[in-house]
Design a protein around this motif. Structure first.
Motif, PDB file in Angstrom:
ATOM      1  N   LEU A 221       0.811  -1.215   0.000  1.00  0.00           N
ATOM      2  CA  LEU A 221       0.000   0.000   0.000  1.00  0.00           C
ATOM      3  C   LEU A 221       0.845   1.266   0.000  1.00  0.00           C
ATOM      4  O   LEU A 221       0.290   2.367  -0.089  1.00  0.00           O
ATOM      5  N   THR A 222       2.149   1.094   0.071  1.00  0.00           N
ATOM      6  CA  THR A 222       3.051   2.241  -0.021  1.00  0.00           C
ATOM      7  C   THR A 222       3.306   2.534  -1.496  1.00  0.00           C
ATOM      8  O   THR A 222       3.334   1.616  -2.323  1.00  0.00           O
ATOM      9  N   ALA A 223       3.462   3.803  -1.835  1.00  0.00           N
ATOM     10  CA  ALA A 223       3.733   4.169  -3.233  1.00  0.00           C
ATOM     11  C   ALA A 223       4.954   3.404  -3.753  1.00  0.00           C
ATOM     12  O   ALA A 223       5.804   2.950  -2.979  1.00  0.00           O
ATOM     13  N   SER A 224       5.023   3.306  -5.071  1.00  0.00           N
ATOM     14  CA  SER A 224       6.120   2.548  -5.691  1.00  0.00           C
ATOM     15  C   SER A 224       7.460   3.023  -5.138  1.00  0.00           C
ATOM     16  O   SER A 224       7.752   4.221  -5.139  1.00  0.00           O
ATOM     17  N   HIS A 225       8.291   2.067  -4.724  1.00  0.00           N
ATOM     18  CA  HIS A 225       9.543   2.454  -4.066  1.00  0.00           C
ATOM     19  C   HIS A 225      10.541   1.284  -4.041  1.00  0.00           C
ATOM     20  O   HIS A 225      10.198   0.127  -4.338  1.00  0.00           O
ATOM     21  N   LEU A 226      11.740   1.602  -3.613  1.00  0.00           N
ATOM     22  CA  LEU A 226      12.777   0.598  -3.328  1.00  0.00           C
ATOM     23  C   LEU A 226      12.996   0.573  -1.820  1.00  0.00           C
ATOM     24  O   LEU A 226      13.176   1.627  -1.195  1.00  0.00           O
ATOM     25  N   HIS A 227      12.964  -0.604  -1.251  1.00  0.00           N
ATOM     26  CA  HIS A 227      13.277  -0.738   0.176  1.00  0.00           C
ATOM     27  C   HIS A 227      14.759  -1.100   0.307  1.00  0.00           C
ATOM     28  O   HIS A 227      15.202  -2.151  -0.173  1.00  0.00           O
ATOM     29  N   LEU A 228      15.528  -0.215   0.983  1.00  0.00           N
ATOM     30  CA  LEU A 228      16.979  -0.396   1.124  1.00  0.00           C
ATOM     31  C   LEU A 228      17.348  -0.538   2.590  1.00  0.00           C
ATOM     32  O   LEU A 228      16.938   0.281   3.422  1.00  0.00           O
ATOM     33  N   GLU A 229      18.127  -1.584   2.887  1.00  0.00           N
ATOM     34  CA  GLU A 229      18.661  -1.793   4.230  1.00  0.00           C
ATOM     35  C   GLU A 229      20.178  -1.892   4.151  1.00  0.00           C
ATOM     36  O   GLU A 229      20.747  -2.329   3.148  1.00  0.00           O
ATOM     37  N   MET A 230      20.849  -1.496   5.270  1.00  0.00           N
ATOM     38  CA  MET A 230      22.297  -1.655   5.379  1.00  0.00           C
ATOM     39  C   MET A 230      22.637  -2.190   6.771  1.00  0.00           C
ATOM     40  O   MET A 230      21.964  -1.837   7.751  1.00  0.00           O
ATOM     41  N   LEU A 231      23.664  -3.077   6.824  1.00  0.00           N
ATOM     42  CA  LEU A 231      24.108  -3.670   8.080  1.00  0.00           C
ATOM     43  C   LEU A 231      25.614  -3.522   8.211  1.00  0.00           C
ATOM     44  O   LEU A 231      26.353  -3.655   7.211  1.00  0.00           O
ATOM     45  N   LYS A 232      26.051  -3.258   9.429  1.00  0.00           N
ATOM     46  CA  LYS A 232      27.475  -3.175   9.737  1.00  0.00           C
ATOM     47  C   LYS A 232      27.757  -4.201  10.834  1.00  0.00           C
ATOM     48  O   LYS A 232      27.220  -4.092  11.953  1.00  0.00           O
ATOM     49  N   ASP A 233      28.564  -5.212  10.487  1.00  0.00           N
ATOM     50  CA  ASP A 233      28.892  -6.298  11.424  1.00  0.00           C
ATOM     51  C   ASP A 233      27.625  -6.958  11.967  1.00  0.00           C
ATOM     52  O   ASP A 233      27.524  -7.309  13.154  1.00  0.00           O
ATOM     53  N   GLY A 234      26.629  -7.096  11.102  1.00  0.00           N
ATOM     54  CA  GLY A 234      25.400  -7.800  11.462  1.00  0.00           C
ATOM     55  C   GLY A 234      24.338  -6.950  12.108  1.00  0.00           C
ATOM     56  O   GLY A 234      23.231  -7.444  12.365  1.00  0.00           O
ATOM     57  N   ALA A 235      24.609  -5.667  12.365  1.00  0.00           N
ATOM     58  CA  ALA A 235      23.626  -4.783  13.011  1.00  0.00           C
ATOM     59  C   ALA A 235      23.100  -3.781  11.989  1.00  0.00           C
ATOM     60  O   ALA A 235      23.853  -3.259  11.148  1.00  0.00           O
ATOM     61  N   TYR A 236      21.782  -3.517  12.054  1.00  0.00           N
ATOM     62  CA  TYR A 236      21.186  -2.557  11.118  1.00  0.00           C
ATOM     63  C   TYR A 236      21.712  -1.145  11.391  1.00  0.00           C
ATOM     64  O   TYR A 236      21.841  -0.721  12.547  1.00  0.00           O
ATOM     65  N   VAL A 237      22.014  -0.421  10.303  1.00  0.00           N
ATOM     66  CA  VAL A 237      22.449   0.982  10.388  1.00  0.00           C
ATOM     67  C   VAL A 237      21.599   1.802   9.423  1.00  0.00           C
ATOM     68  O   VAL A 237      20.970   1.261   8.505  1.00  0.00           O
ATOM     69  N   ASP A 238      21.586   3.114   9.619  1.00  0.00           N
ATOM     70  CA  ASP A 238      20.799   3.998   8.763  1.00  0.00           C
ATOM     71  C   ASP A 238      21.513   4.197   7.432  1.00  0.00           C
ATOM     72  O   ASP A 238      22.655   4.693   7.390  1.00  0.00           O
ATOM     73  N   PRO A 239      20.910   3.783   6.302  1.00  0.00           N
ATOM     74  CA  PRO A 239      21.544   3.974   4.998  1.00  0.00           C
ATOM     75  C   PRO A 239      21.884   5.428   4.705  1.00  0.00           C
ATOM     76  O   PRO A 239      22.861   5.701   3.987  1.00  0.00           O
ATOM     77  N   LEU A 240      21.099   6.371   5.268  1.00  0.00           N
ATOM     78  CA  LEU A 240      21.359   7.783   4.986  1.00  0.00           C
ATOM     79  C   LEU A 240      22.701   8.241   5.573  1.00  0.00           C
ATOM     80  O   LEU A 240      23.224   9.271   5.147  1.00  0.00           O
ATOM     81  N   ASP A 241      23.253   7.475   6.544  1.00  0.00           N
ATOM     82  CA  ASP A 241      24.554   7.827   7.094  1.00  0.00           C
ATOM     83  C   ASP A 241      25.698   7.505   6.117  1.00  0.00           C
ATOM     84  O   ASP A 241      26.819   7.982   6.302  1.00  0.00           O
ATOM     85  N   TYR A 242      25.398   6.715   5.071  1.00  0.00           N
ATOM     86  CA  TYR A 242      26.448   6.296   4.118  1.00  0.00           C
ATOM     87  C   TYR A 242      26.213   6.887   2.735  1.00  0.00           C
ATOM     88  O   TYR A 242      27.165   7.041   1.962  1.00  0.00           O
ATOM     89  N   LEU A 243      24.951   7.194   2.416  1.00  0.00           N
ATOM     90  CA  LEU A 243      24.670   7.740   1.084  1.00  0.00           C
ATOM     91  C   LEU A 243      25.062   9.227   1.055  1.00  0.00           C
ATOM     92  O   LEU A 243      24.991   9.912   2.083  1.00  0.00           O
ATOM     93  N   PRO A 244      25.479   9.715  -0.111  1.00  0.00           N
ATOM     94  CA  PRO A 244      25.861  11.147  -0.188  1.00  0.00           C
ATOM     95  C   PRO A 244      24.662  12.046   0.083  1.00  0.00           C
ATOM     96  O   PRO A 244      23.501  11.671  -0.132  1.00  0.00           O
ATOM     97  N   ASP A 245      24.981  13.251   0.536  1.00  0.00           N
ATOM     98  CA  ASP A 245      23.907  14.204   0.882  1.00  0.00           C
ATOM     99  C   ASP A 245      23.131  14.645  -0.350  1.00  0.00           C
ATOM    100  O   ASP A 245      21.908  14.842  -0.285  1.00  0.00           O
ATOM    101  N   VAL A 246      23.816  14.824  -1.458  1.00  0.00           N
ATOM    102  CA  VAL A 246      23.150  15.296  -2.678  1.00  0.00           C
ATOM    103  C   VAL A 246      22.707  14.084  -3.470  1.00  0.00           C
ATOM    104  O   VAL A 246      23.529  13.239  -3.862  1.00  0.00           O
ATOM    105  N   LYS A 247      21.438  14.046  -3.762  1.00  0.00           N
ATOM    106  CA  LYS A 247      20.902  12.914  -4.527  1.00  0.00           C
ATOM    107  C   LYS A 247      20.986  13.216  -6.017  1.00  0.00           C
ATOM    108  O   LYS A 247      20.893  14.342  -6.430  1.00  0.00           O
TER     109      LYS A 247
END
Length: 247
Positions: A221-247
């Motif tokens: 029911l969510t608009a068309s999108h990509l679901h992205l997850e990132m893990l560091k040493d097996g623990a979930y982290v915020d992908p926005l902390d690794y992606l560049p600020d400018v999209k």
């Protein structure tokens, strides 16, 4: 009357005939002796009957005795050991042992990240605080970010690495996992059913791995999108902390 010839021969033999027969016998013996003498003595009547006989004896070749078994048996030195000493078997090195499963290529963590798709963040990273899910109708945590993108938009690898898994998750749909090395992993869900990569493929930052789909039942029911997850040493982290600020 005239006597038969048999009677007359008998009377003759009784008289002089005996001496005549005796003479003939002696003559026969003499003649035989003459021929015998001629044969032994050769042409010279004066040659002696008996000569010096020379007998040549050829010595038989001597036969050397056959060598006994002991004569031809090789002599073993007293210092030689009758039992061979086995040579030491070198211990196999750890690197020689075959691996039980294919090992992915080593990938160094890339310091360069890129957005897999360009769009607004529809749902933020919320691993501790629950948010309402309109699709599931309940409150739950959200271990990734939902980035708005139209169906069919190409999805890129956020960083270089090795594709370690491709799954058809019941809730999150078609999912691709990339190991970037040094404990960093990225997970791409709600993809179209057929990704463009396979397990074991090595990708670099920005390589196409698939396209946006609608396979995630838990976010339908969510608009068309990509679901992205990132893990560091097996623990979930915020992908926005690794992606560049400018999209």
């Amino acid at each position: 009357m005239k006597k038969p010839w048999t009677d007359r021969f008998s009377d003759f033999m009784a008289g002089k005939g005996f001496y005549i027969v005796l003479f003939l016998c002696v003559a026969a013996i003499g003649i035989s002796g003459y021929y015998l003498f001629s044969t032994l003595g050769g042409d010279d009547p004066a040659a002696p009957v008996g000569g010096t006989a020379q007998v040549t004896v050829t010595p038989s070749p001597s036969v050397s005795p056959s060598p006994t078994v002991d004569a031809v048996k090789p002599t073993i030195p007293a210092t030689a050991s009758s039992t061979p000493t086995p040579s030491a078997t070198p211990a196999p090195s750890a690197s020689a042992a075959p691996s039980s499963s294919p090992k992915p290529s080593e990938v160094v963590t890339s310091s360069v990240y890129t957005w897999p798709v360009k769009g607004a963040v529809l749902n933020a990273f919320s691993p501790d605080q629950q948010v309402f899910s309109p699709t599931m109708g309940d409150w739950r945590t959200h271990e990734g970010v939902d980035i708005a993108a139209d169906l069919g938009i190409q999805v890129k690898a956020a960083a270089g690495g090795t594709v370690t898994a491709i799954e058809q998750d019941y809730f999150m749909g078609t999912t691709v996992t990339i190991d970037h090395g040094n404990g960093m992993v990225s997970v791409y869900s709600n993809l179209a059913e057929l990704p463009t990569v396979e397990v074991g493929d090595v990708v670099t930052t920005g390589d196409i791995i698939g396209s946006v789909g609608s396979t995630a039942k838990s976010e339908s029911l969510t608009a068309s999108h990509l679901h992205l997850e990132m893990l560091k040493d097996g623990a979930y982290v915020d992908p926005l902390d690794y992606l560049p600020d400018v999209k």
